[in-house]
Design a protein around this motif. Structure first.
Motif, short mmCIF file in Angstrom:
data_model
loop_
_atom_site.label_atom_id
_atom_site.label_comp_id
_atom_site.label_asym_id
_atom_site.label_seq_id
_atom_site.Cartn_x
_atom_site.Cartn_y
_atom_site.Cartn_z
N CYS A 98 0.81 -1.23 0.00
CA CYS A 98 0.00 0.00 0.00
C CYS A 98 0.84 1.27 0.00
O CYS A 98 0.33 2.35 -0.29
N GLY A 99 2.10 1.17 0.37
CA GLY A 99 2.97 2.34 0.43
C GLY A 99 2.93 3.07 1.74
O GLY A 99 3.70 3.97 1.99
N LYS A 100 1.99 2.73 2.61
CA LYS A 100 1.83 3.37 3.92
C LYS A 100 0.77 2.56 4.68
O LYS A 100 0.15 1.67 4.11
N PRO A 101 0.53 2.87 5.96
CA PRO A 101 -0.59 2.21 6.64
C PRO A 101 -1.88 2.54 5.89
O PRO A 101 -2.17 3.72 5.62
N PRO A 102 -2.64 1.53 5.50
CA PRO A 102 -3.73 1.74 4.54
C PRO A 102 -5.02 2.31 5.13
O PRO A 102 -5.41 2.01 6.24
N PHE A 107 -6.66 -0.14 0.84
CA PHE A 107 -6.61 -1.58 1.09
C PHE A 107 -7.42 -2.32 0.03
O PHE A 107 -6.95 -3.31 -0.53
N LEU A 108 -8.62 -1.86 -0.25
CA LEU A 108 -9.47 -2.53 -1.24
C LEU A 108 -8.92 -2.36 -2.66
O LEU A 108 -9.07 -3.25 -3.49
N ASP A 109 -8.29 -1.22 -2.94
CA ASP A 109 -7.65 -1.03 -4.25
C ASP A 109 -6.51 -2.03 -4.46
O ASP A 109 -6.27 -2.47 -5.59
N LYS A 110 -5.81 -2.37 -3.40
CA LYS A 110 -4.65 -3.28 -3.48
C LYS A 110 -5.02 -4.70 -3.03
O LYS A 110 -4.15 -5.51 -2.73
N TYR A 111 -6.30 -5.01 -3.01
CA TYR A 111 -6.81 -6.28 -2.48
C TYR A 111 -6.11 -7.51 -3.09
O TYR A 111 -5.68 -8.40 -2.37
N GLY A 112 -5.97 -7.54 -4.39
CA GLY A 112 -5.36 -8.69 -5.06
C GLY A 112 -3.93 -8.94 -4.62
O GLY A 112 -3.54 -10.07 -4.32
N ARG A 113 -3.14 -7.89 -4.58
CA ARG A 113 -1.73 -8.04 -4.19
C ARG A 113 -1.61 -8.40 -2.71
O ARG A 113 -0.73 -9.15 -2.32
N ILE A 114 -2.51 -7.87 -1.89
CA ILE A 114 -2.50 -8.22 -0.46
C ILE A 114 -2.82 -9.70 -0.29
O ILE A 114 -2.18 -10.41 0.49
#
Length: 147
Positions: A98-102, A107-114
């Motif tokens: 996320c580049g920082k605390p999300p 968080f939902l934008d980066k859901y797949g990578r998470i």
């Protein structure tokens, strides 16, 4: 064994959940219990400050990371110390993605990578990878020859 990894937003909605060795009929109980535990105890907690609980002979370690709360449930060799190490790796990977605390939106934008990170860290209830650089390489989704 790590029985559950659960991410929830600030109002208690589950964002990601992974259960290992937990019967389907018990999952709702755990989901409800963990969200209530977070609602009762995570108010005013600093980012990445770990809290520990014990319930039905299992250990629970949980924390806040930005707007997201993270819960780990383990038993046997995954006591509070092993879970603390695991949650540290998970929070580092999520911050890295996320580049920082999300916020919830990031968080939902980066859901797949998470989810990919989570799969590389915890596999079938066991801690698999702890090296942040290795996890980064594994989630790139490129053929091994290009890594």
């Amino acid at each position: 064994m790590i029985l559950a990894v659960l991410f929830a937003n600030s109002v208690g909605n589950v964002l990601i959940e992974r259960f290992n060795g937990v019967p389907a009929e018990e999952r709702l109980h755990w989901r409800t219990f963990l969200v209530k535990l977070g609602a009762d105890n995570l108010k005013g907690v600093k980012n990445e400050e770990l809290l520990v609980a014990c319930h039905k002979s299992v250990y629970i370690v949980y924390t806040m990371l930005g707007d997201v709360s993270i819960f780990l449930v383990g038993k046997d060799e995954y006591d509070e110390l092993a879970l603390a190490e695991t949650i540290y790796i998970i929070t580092a990977a999520v911050k890295d993605v996320c580049g920082k605390p999300p916020t919830e939106r990031v968080f939902l934008d980066k859901y797949g990578r998470i989810c990919l990170c989570l799969d590389e860290i915890v596999w079938n209830g066991l801690l698999e990878n702890t090296d942040k650089d290795r996890i980064k390489r594994l989630i790139r989704l490129k053929p091994p020859s290009e890594v």
